[in-house]
Design a protein around this motif. Structure first.
Motif, PDB file in Angstrom:
ATOM      1  N   LEU A   1       2.750   8.365   7.330  1.00 45.96           N
ATOM      2  CA  LEU A   1       4.036   8.509   7.996  1.00 45.96           C
ATOM      3  C   LEU A   1       4.484   9.947   8.159  1.00 45.96           C
ATOM      4  O   LEU A   1       4.176  10.817   7.335  1.00 45.96           O
ATOM      5  N   VAL A   2       5.228  10.173   9.226  1.00 45.46           N
ATOM      6  CA  VAL A   2       5.928  11.430   9.467  1.00 45.46           C
ATOM      7  C   VAL A   2       7.407  11.089   9.637  1.00 45.46           C
ATOM      8  O   VAL A   2       7.765  10.247  10.458  1.00 45.46           O
ATOM      9  N   GLN A   3       8.249  11.739   8.852  1.00 45.77           N
ATOM     10  CA  GLN A   3       9.683  11.470   8.916  1.00 45.77           C
ATOM     11  C   GLN A   3      10.276  12.053  10.191  1.00 45.77           C
ATOM     12  O   GLN A   3      10.005  13.192  10.553  1.00 45.77           O
ATOM     13  N   ILE A   4      11.097  11.258  10.871  1.00 45.20           N
ATOM     14  CA  ILE A   4      11.725  11.684  12.114  1.00 45.20           C
ATOM     15  C   ILE A   4      13.038  12.419  11.844  1.00 45.20           C
ATOM     16  O   ILE A   4      13.331  13.440  12.456  1.00 45.20           O
ATOM     17  N   ASP A   5      13.823  11.906  10.923  1.00 47.24           N
ATOM     18  CA  ASP A   5      15.165  12.431  10.671  1.00 47.24           C
ATOM     19  C   ASP A   5      15.163  13.533   9.618  1.00 47.24           C
ATOM     20  O   ASP A   5      14.555  13.385   8.554  1.00 47.24           O
ATOM     21  N   GLN A   6      15.879  14.620   9.902  1.00 46.61           N
ATOM     22  CA  GLN A   6      16.056  15.660   8.898  1.00 46.61           C
ATOM     23  C   GLN A   6      17.082  15.228   7.857  1.00 46.61           C
ATOM     24  O   GLN A   6      16.943  15.512   6.666  1.00 46.61           O
ATOM     25  N   PHE A   7      18.097  14.516   8.335  1.00 44.86           N
ATOM     26  CA  PHE A   7      19.129  13.981   7.443  1.00 44.86           C
ATOM     27  C   PHE A   7      19.112  12.455   7.543  1.00 44.86           C
ATOM     28  O   PHE A   7      18.589  11.886   8.496  1.00 44.86           O
TER      29      PHE A   7
ATOM     30  N   CYS B   1      13.200  -9.529   6.440  1.00 44.56           N
ATOM     31  CA  CYS B   1      12.747  -8.160   6.703  1.00 44.56           C
ATOM     32  C   CYS B   1      11.313  -7.960   6.227  1.00 44.56           C
ATOM     33  O   CYS B   1      10.946  -8.389   5.125  1.00 44.56           O
ATOM     34  N   THR B   2      10.504  -7.293   7.035  1.00 48.23           N
ATOM     35  CA  THR B   2       9.102  -7.037   6.710  1.00 48.23           C
ATOM     36  C   THR B   2       8.969  -5.729   5.927  1.00 48.23           C
ATOM     37  O   THR B   2       9.408  -4.681   6.380  1.00 48.23           O
ATOM     38  N   ILE B   3       8.355  -5.827   4.740  1.00 49.26           N
ATOM     39  CA  ILE B   3       8.110  -4.664   3.898  1.00 49.26           C
ATOM     40  C   ILE B   3       6.667  -4.220   4.094  1.00 49.26           C
ATOM     41  O   ILE B   3       5.734  -5.020   3.985  1.00 49.26           O
ATOM     42  N   ARG B   4       6.463  -2.924   4.367  1.00 49.22           N
ATOM     43  CA  ARG B   4       5.132  -2.404   4.686  1.00 49.22           C
ATOM     44  C   ARG B   4       4.453  -1.699   3.512  1.00 49.22           C
ATOM     45  O   ARG B   4       3.235  -1.759   3.386  1.00 49.22           O
ATOM     46  N   GLY B   5       5.210  -0.972   2.688  1.00 47.45           N
ATOM     47  CA  GLY B   5       4.583  -0.222   1.611  1.00 47.45           C
ATOM     48  C   GLY B   5       5.566   0.731   0.956  1.00 47.45           C
ATOM     49  O   GLY B   5       6.786   0.606   1.130  1.00 47.45           O
TER      50      GLY B   5
ATOM     51  N   LYS C   1       4.203   6.658  12.420  1.00 49.88           N
ATOM     52  CA  LYS C   1       2.871   6.908  11.892  1.00 49.88           C
ATOM     53  C   LYS C   1       2.372   8.269  12.367  1.00 49.88           C
ATOM     54  O   LYS C   1       2.689   8.715  13.475  1.00 49.88           O
ATOM     55  N   THR C   2       1.585   8.922  11.538  1.00 51.58           N
ATOM     56  CA  THR C   2       1.122  10.280  11.845  1.00 51.58           C
ATOM     57  C   THR C   2       0.323  10.334  13.135  1.00 51.58           C
ATOM     58  O   THR C   2       0.348  11.343  13.843  1.00 51.58           O
ATOM     59  N   GLN C   3      -0.404   9.264  13.458  1.00 55.77           N
ATOM     60  CA  GLN C   3      -1.228   9.246  14.662  1.00 55.77           C
ATOM     61  C   GLN C   3      -0.454   8.786  15.901  1.00 55.77           C
ATOM     62  O   GLN C   3      -0.975   8.860  17.010  1.00 55.77           O
ATOM     63  N   ASP C   4       0.782   8.348  15.698  1.00 49.79           N
ATOM     64  CA  ASP C   4       1.596   7.872  16.805  1.00 49.79           C
ATOM     65  C   ASP C   4       2.427   9.042  17.337  1.00 49.79           C
ATOM     66  O   ASP C   4       3.621   9.164  17.060  1.00 49.79           O
ATOM     67  N   VAL C   5       1.796   9.915  18.102  1.00 41.29           N
ATOM     68  CA  VAL C   5       2.449  11.149  18.540  1.00 41.29           C
ATOM     69  C   VAL C   5       3.633  10.887  19.468  1.00 41.29           C
ATOM     70  O   VAL C   5       4.552  11.703  19.570  1.00 41.29           O
ATOM     71  N   ARG C   6       3.625   9.777  20.157  1.00 41.12           N
ATOM     72  CA  ARG C   6       4.730   9.454  21.055  1.00 41.12           C
ATOM     73  C   ARG C   6       5.864   8.721  20.339  1.00 41.12           C
ATOM     74  O   ARG C   6       6.923   8.515  20.928  1.00 41.12           O
ATOM     75  N   GLY C   7       5.632   8.360  19.100  1.00 41.76           N
ATOM     76  CA  GLY C   7       6.682   7.711  18.306  1.00 41.76           C
ATOM     77  C   GLY C   7       7.137   6.387  18.857  1.00 41.76           C
ATOM     78  O   GLY C   7       8.326   6.054  18.814  1.00 41.76           O
ATOM     79  N   LYS C   8       6.175   5.617  19.408  1.00 44.03           N
ATOM     80  CA  LYS C   8       6.547   4.333  20.007  1.00 44.03           C
ATOM     81  C   LYS C   8       7.020   3.318  18.963  1.00 44.03           C
ATOM     82  O   LYS C   8       7.891   2.498  19.239  1.00 44.03           O
TER      83      LYS C   8
ATOM     84  N   PRO D   1       0.816  -1.219   0.000  1.00 41.37           N
ATOM     85  CA  PRO D   1       0.000   0.000   0.000  1.00 41.37           C
ATOM     86  C   PRO D   1       0.850   1.271   0.000  1.00 41.37           C
ATOM     87  O   PRO D   1       2.026   1.252   0.368  1.00 41.37           O
ATOM     88  N   ASP D   2       0.235   2.361  -0.409  1.00 40.89           N
ATOM     89  CA  ASP D   2       0.863   3.683  -0.365  1.00 40.89           C
ATOM     90  C   ASP D   2       0.766   4.210   1.063  1.00 40.89           C
ATOM     91  O   ASP D   2      -0.312   4.532   1.557  1.00 40.89           O
ATOM     92  N   TRP D   3       1.915   4.348   1.719  1.00 41.56           N
ATOM     93  CA  TRP D   3       1.956   4.785   3.113  1.00 41.56           C
ATOM     94  C   TRP D   3       2.242   6.285   3.236  1.00 41.56           C
ATOM     95  O   TRP D   3       2.469   6.779   4.334  1.00 41.56           O
ATOM     96  N   THR D   4       2.223   7.011   2.119  1.00 42.32           N
ATOM     97  CA  THR D   4       2.578   8.432   2.163  1.00 42.32           C
ATOM     98  C   THR D   4       1.790   9.210   3.219  1.00 42.32           C
ATOM     99  O   THR D   4       2.389   9.954   4.010  1.00 42.32           O
TER     100      THR D   4
END
Length: 304
Positions: free
Chosen positions: A22-28, A92-96, A43-50, A16-19
């Motif tokens: 997701l929210v990217q954590i790393d700037q670099f 390795c598990t591939i998600r999207g 994930k965008t809804q995972d505010v604590r980034g668990k 699936p398209d996960w665009t």
């Protein structure tokens, strides 16, 4: 041209398209590969980034091929759909896929906190018993890939593509990436660094192609077995195969001449394991054992 390209598949049932998820954590980039940059995301809804995921974004050179971008998206989606169906504890598990985070699409996969076994062995001490368990887990994952219908060839098995999860178990990554990056846009950036694990038939111009497909490199399950033997040497020596040879290109000529790296002391002291390694890297691909045979010779059950 930007991705995704209109009119082409951008996702599948298994990829699936996960665009929007997701929210990217790393700037670099968190890590760099030969053809990719790896970023962490949540994930965008995972505010604590668990739960952290890895996004592998491809990196290629410039292209004059007007069809390059369309071909790349088709290959990514098609091959990613195959990988998205894999379900094995040592694979390795591939998600999207994700679009718009970089110049090229990114592959979303599980993030393995332990890092690659190469990096882990640089910072941690492991017993030979633990390394032996790794070898069995790698063999189990490769047997699973080779038993799939159709058969899945890894094509680039080596320590830097083998990761440890939070439980310390093996996860084989970068499966089939050689088929995605087998274009001039990627190959112009390649080095000879992978030669130490490459079977002689893949480097010898006098050897005819073994596969019937003209797409992608001529990797086979037999060349995977050769790479597996070299990976065993890498694990128990904690060094590159041909560790005393500084030039990667030189290793090509050594392998083609029939030379092989010295067996690590632990492997030498275990006759069955030493014999297995030697059988796995013989010159004739047809005489190498299958990964099913490898698992049996390692004392593994049919289901382990």
């Amino acid at each position: 041209m930007s991705f995704p390209i209109p009119g082409l598949p951008r996702e599948t049932q298994h990829l699936p398209d996960w665009t929007p998820r997701l929210v990217q954590i790393d700037q670099f980039a968190f890590a760099l590969g030969e053809h990719s940059d790896v970023f962490r995301a949540r994930k965008t809804q995972d505010v604590r980034g668990k739960r952290v995921y890895a996004v592998k974004t491809l990196r290629a050179g410039s292209s004059s091929n007007p069809n390059f971008h369309a071909q790349l998206q088709r290959k990514l989606v098609r091959w990613g759909d195959v990988l998205g169906q894999l379900n094995h504890e040592n694979v390795c598990t591939i998600r999207g896929l994700v679009y718009g985070t970089s110049r090229f699409p990114g592959i979303v996969m599980d993030f393995y906190e332990g890092g690659s076994i190469v990096n882990r062995m640089k910072s941690h001490s492991y017993t030979n018993d633990q390394k032996s368990l790794w070898v069995k887990q790698i063999a189990s994952g490769m047997r699973y890939l080779h038993r799939r219908k159709p058969t899945i060839v890894h094509g680039d098995l080596r320590g830097s593509n083998i990761f440890l999860n939070s439980s310390g178990n093996i996860a084989i990554a970068d499966i089939g990436m050689v088929y995605i990056t087998d274009t001039p846009e990627f190959t112009m950036m390649q080095s000879a660094a992978t030669a130490r694990w490459t079977a002689p038939e893949l480097m010898d111009p006098k050897v005819p192609r073994q596969s019937t497909s003209s797409e992608g490199p001529d990797c086979t399950i037999q060349s995977d077995v050769f790479a597996f033997a070299m990976t065993i040497v890498q694990i128990f020596s904690e060094a590159l195969p041909f560790r005393h040879v500084a030039n990667d290109t030189t290793c090509i000529f050594l392998i083609l001449r029939g030379e092989r790296p010295a067996l690590p002391e632990f492997v030498q002291g275990h006759h069955a394991l030493a014999g297995l390694v030697r059988d796995c890297w013989v010159r004739d691909p047809s005489k190498r054992p299958s990964m099913t045979d490898v698992c049996w010779r390692l004392g593994m059950s049919a289901s382990s």
